[in-house]
Design a protein around this motif. Structure first.
Motif, PDB file in Angstrom:
ATOM      1  N   ASP A  52      47.805  35.289  31.520  1.00 19.45           N
ATOM      2  CA  ASP A  52      47.165  34.906  30.230  1.00 19.45           C
ATOM      3  C   ASP A  52      45.758  34.488  30.159  1.00 19.45           C
ATOM      4  OD1 ASP A  52      50.270  33.459  29.706  1.00 19.45           O
ATOM      5  OD2 ASP A  52      49.686  32.286  30.745  1.00 19.45           O
ATOM      6  N   TRP A  53      44.733  34.486  31.123  1.00 17.94           N
ATOM      7  CA  TRP A  53      43.389  35.599  30.657  1.00 17.94           C
ATOM      8  C   TRP A  53      43.061  36.216  30.872  1.00 17.94           C
ATOM      9  CZ3 TRP A  53      40.424  37.033  34.276  1.00 17.94           C
ATOM     10  CH2 TRP A  53      38.992  37.625  34.363  1.00 17.94           C
ATOM     11  N   ALA A  54      43.899  37.280  30.793  1.00 11.20           N
ATOM     12  CA  ALA A  54      43.450  38.492  30.900  1.00 11.20           C
ATOM     13  C   ALA A  54      43.380  39.957  29.492  1.00 11.20           C
ATOM     14  CB  ALA A  54      44.228  39.451  31.709  1.00 11.20           C
ATOM     15  N   GLN A  55      42.755  39.815  28.908  1.00 11.12           N
ATOM     16  CA  GLN A  55      41.783  40.431  28.026  1.00 11.12           C
ATOM     17  C   GLN A  55      41.678  41.864  27.408  1.00 11.12           C
ATOM     18  OE1 GLN A  55      39.448  37.912  25.860  1.00 11.12           O
ATOM     19  NE2 GLN A  55      37.523  38.567  26.259  1.00 11.12           N
ATOM     20  N   ASN A  56      41.162  42.382  28.950  1.00 15.40           N
ATOM     21  CA  ASN A  56      40.430  43.636  28.749  1.00 15.40           C
ATOM     22  C   ASN A  56      41.424  44.271  29.165  1.00 15.40           C
ATOM     23  OD1 ASN A  56      37.591  43.669  28.277  1.00 15.40           O
ATOM     24  ND2 ASN A  56      37.755  43.025  30.437  1.00 15.40           N
ATOM     25  N   ASP A  57      41.568  45.798  29.266  1.00 15.14           N
ATOM     26  CA  ASP A  57      42.400  46.815  29.046  1.00 15.14           C
ATOM     27  C   ASP A  57      43.583  46.759  30.475  1.00 15.14           C
ATOM     28  OD1 ASP A  57      41.457  48.144  26.962  1.00 15.14           O
ATOM     29  OD2 ASP A  57      40.023  49.654  27.614  1.00 15.14           O
ATOM     30  N   TYR A  58      42.218  46.306  31.622  1.00 18.47           N
ATOM     31  CA  TYR A  58      43.426  46.560  33.069  1.00 18.47           C
ATOM     32  C   TYR A  58      43.377  45.547  33.474  1.00 18.47           C
ATOM     33  CZ  TYR A  58      42.974  51.820  31.598  1.00 18.47           C
ATOM     34  OH  TYR A  58      43.073  53.243  30.382  1.00 18.47           O
ATOM     35  N   PHE A  59      44.227  45.254  34.001  1.00 15.85           N
ATOM     36  CA  PHE A  59      44.436  44.266  35.049  1.00 15.85           C
ATOM     37  C   PHE A  59      44.618  44.597  36.519  1.00 15.85           C
ATOM     38  CE2 PHE A  59      47.857  40.190  36.512  1.00 15.85           C
ATOM     39  CZ  PHE A  59      46.829  39.604  36.272  1.00 15.85           C
ATOM     40  N   LEU A  60      43.982  43.557  37.349  1.00  9.41           N
ATOM     41  CA  LEU A  60      44.070  43.878  38.802  1.00  9.41           C
ATOM     42  C   LEU A  60      44.684  42.599  38.957  1.00  9.41           C
ATOM     43  CD1 LEU A  60      44.295  45.189  41.388  1.00  9.41           C
ATOM     44  CD2 LEU A  60      42.004  44.529  41.382  1.00  9.41           C
ATOM     45  N   LEU A  61      45.527  41.751  40.319  1.00 14.06           N
ATOM     46  CA  LEU A  61      45.897  40.429  40.803  1.00 14.06           C
ATOM     47  C   LEU A  61      45.232  40.341  42.741  1.00 14.06           C
ATOM     48  CD1 LEU A  61      47.027  37.585  40.748  1.00 14.06           C
ATOM     49  CD2 LEU A  61      48.712  38.770  41.204  1.00 14.06           C
ATOM     50  N   LEU A  62      44.619  40.131  43.192  1.00 14.66           N
ATOM     51  CA  LEU A  62      43.711  40.620  44.290  1.00 14.66           C
ATOM     52  C   LEU A  62      44.270  39.717  44.765  1.00 14.66           C
ATOM     53  CD1 LEU A  62      42.416  42.731  45.927  1.00 14.66           C
ATOM     54  CD2 LEU A  62      40.051  42.063  45.116  1.00 14.66           C
ATOM     55  N   PHE A  63      44.037  39.663  46.026  1.00  8.25           N
ATOM     56  CA  PHE A  63      44.549  38.301  47.244  1.00  8.25           C
ATOM     57  C   PHE A  63      43.318  38.616  47.955  1.00  8.25           C
ATOM     58  CE2 PHE A  63      48.766  39.666  46.063  1.00  8.25           C
ATOM     59  CZ  PHE A  63      49.192  38.810  45.827  1.00  8.25           C
ATOM     60  N   SER A  64      42.613  37.456  48.112  1.00  7.59           N
ATOM     61  CA  SER A  64      41.418  36.284  48.835  1.00  7.59           C
ATOM     62  C   SER A  64      40.655  37.049  49.924  1.00  7.59           C
ATOM     63  CB  SER A  64      41.200  35.380  48.079  1.00  7.59           C
ATOM     64  OG  SER A  64      41.905  34.709  49.224  1.00  7.59           O
ATOM     65  N   ASP A  65      42.197  37.916  51.146  1.00  9.48           N
ATOM     66  CA  ASP A  65      42.069  37.905  51.941  1.00  9.48           C
ATOM     67  C   ASP A  65      41.917  38.917  51.839  1.00  9.48           C
ATOM     68  OD1 ASP A  65      43.960  37.805  51.209  1.00  9.48           O
ATOM     69  OD2 ASP A  65      45.107  37.263  53.438  1.00  9.48           O
ATOM     70  N   ASP A  66      42.231  39.920  51.214  1.00 11.82           N
ATOM     71  CA  ASP A  66      42.057  41.423  50.715  1.00 11.82           C
ATOM     72  C   ASP A  66      40.269  42.221  50.188  1.00 11.82           C
ATOM     73  OD1 ASP A  66      44.513  41.711  51.824  1.00 11.82           O
ATOM     74  OD2 ASP A  66      45.884  41.712  49.857  1.00 11.82           O
ATOM     75  N   PHE A  67      40.838  43.050  49.776  1.00 18.74           N
ATOM     76  CA  PHE A  67      39.487  43.953  49.562  1.00 18.74           C
ATOM     77  C   PHE A  67      39.611  45.296  48.804  1.00 18.74           C
ATOM     78  CE2 PHE A  67      39.191  45.262  53.801  1.00 18.74           C
ATOM     79  CZ  PHE A  67      38.706  46.314  54.394  1.00 18.74           C
ATOM     80  N   LEU A  68      38.494  45.377  47.657  1.00 19.29           N
ATOM     81  CA  LEU A  68      38.912  46.972  46.935  1.00 19.29           C
ATOM     82  C   LEU A  68      37.626  47.965  47.936  1.00 19.29           C
ATOM     83  CD1 LEU A  68      38.858  46.012  42.850  1.00 19.29           C
ATOM     84  CD2 LEU A  68      40.561  46.529  44.684  1.00 19.29           C
TER      85      LEU A  68
END
Length: 328
Positions: free
Chosen positions: A78-94
């Motif tokens: 619901d919060w997302a508004q930019n062109d792209y969206f990512l759900l990133l779990f807090s014990d992971d990293f990019l």
């Protein structure tokens, strides 16, 4: 410059939270917004979140009571508004350059619903490995919508690192929320829904680091193979009971998914049996109850559908003397 909203759900992963969020903020050549949703953690997560929010790109939702993971996922959508969206779990990293690589491919083809890449494993509290920033463009494979869905049905499994999945935001909003009725396979079901709305790009690049540790829920759950298969079956049934029911030949796809579940359970049971693991009886019992013919005619078609079959078989025989695992 592509703009992406990243939601970081967190519960008591304070010792990993800074690494996770900074891996997003350090992404180059993309515009970033980050929302940390803390689910009433009892460790130092809130203090770390406040520290990270000194960067104006970081927003916080700090709950006073634990509303569950689905509430975080869906509030992030619901919060997302930019062109792209990512759900990133807090014990992971990019890894460096991940978001640029993903959005470049999706910018080239506006039909793509979502993309994903490969992962690098990090165990326990080991430090994040140094990953060179791989430049764009990268090779990728485009899966047509129906082929992507059919592949899941045939094999009853997705081999997708969830934290690498970058979704086109308007597609995510059309697909809707994660279903609260699927506590352990909600990701499988929503990827199927997303795939109905466009093709899927599989990047030939490491995009994310996945950390396994003692408090990692998915690690504990993966050890119970039959439960994982049952939840996968529930995701397929939910999909075909809802949006997937509008697909052409949805009945045939549903039958294929049920056959895939049986095949996965059967061959997982055989693998456990060869290791002398009593979990084999539960897996084989479920497969035979679901499809009595499998008691006399093994579901060989399932094996043939696995692109990694040769590697799994050779690995099994190479390591069988040391009782290593093979998992279907």
């Amino acid at each position: 410059m592509a703009a992406i909203d990243v939601v970081v759900p967190n519960y008591n992963y304070g010792k990993y939270l800074r690494t996770c969020v900074e891996s997003v903020l350090n992404q180059a050549d993309v515009a970033i917004r980050v929302l940390i949703i803390d689910n009433a953690s009892t460790d130092d997560s809130r203090d770390i979140a406040h520290s990270l929010a000194q960067d104006e790109r970081v927003e916080l939702i700090l709950r006073e009571s634990n509303a569950g993971t689905h509430a975080s996922f869906n509030e992030g959508i619901d919060w997302a508004q930019n062109d792209y969206f990512l759900l990133l779990f807090s014990d992971d990293f990019l890894v460096p350059g991940a978001l640029k690589r993903a959005t470049d491919i999706m910018e080239q083809n506006s039909a793509i619903a979502f993309c994903y890449g490969r992962d690098v494993a990090v165990h326990g509290d080991d430090p994040v490995p140094i990953m060179p920033g791989r430049t764009s463009p990268v090779a990728f494979r485009l899966h047509k919508s129906r082929a992507f869905i059919e592949s899941f049905c045939r094999r009853a499994v997705f081999q997708i690192p969830g934290s690498s999945v970058v979704v086109r935001t308007e597609v995510q909003k059309r697909a809707g929320h994660y279903r609260t009725t699927l506590p352990h396979s909600d990701d499988y079901e929503i990827w199927l829904r997303l795939a109905m709305l466009g093709p899927v790009a599989e990047l030939d690049a490491v995009q994310v680091g996945l950390r396994t540790h003692d408090s990692n829920r998915s690690r504990e759950f993966a050890a119970r193979q039959l439960e994982h298969i049952l939840h996968t079956a529930a995701a397929a049934e939910s999909f075909f009971n809802h949006e997937g029911g509008s697909l052409e030949d949805c009945g045939a796809l549903r039958r294929l998914a049920r056959q895939g579940v049986v095949g996965r359970a059967y061959w997982s049971g055989i693998a456990h049996l060869l290791r002398g693991d009593m979990e084999a009886m539960r897996l084989l019992g479920f497969a035979i109850r679901s499809s009595p013919v499998s008691a006399v005619v093994p579901p060989v078609s399932y094996l043939m559908s696995r692109p990694d079959l040769a590697g799994r078989i050779s690995s099994f025989f190479a390591n069988s003397a040391r009782s290593r695992h093979i998992v279907f």
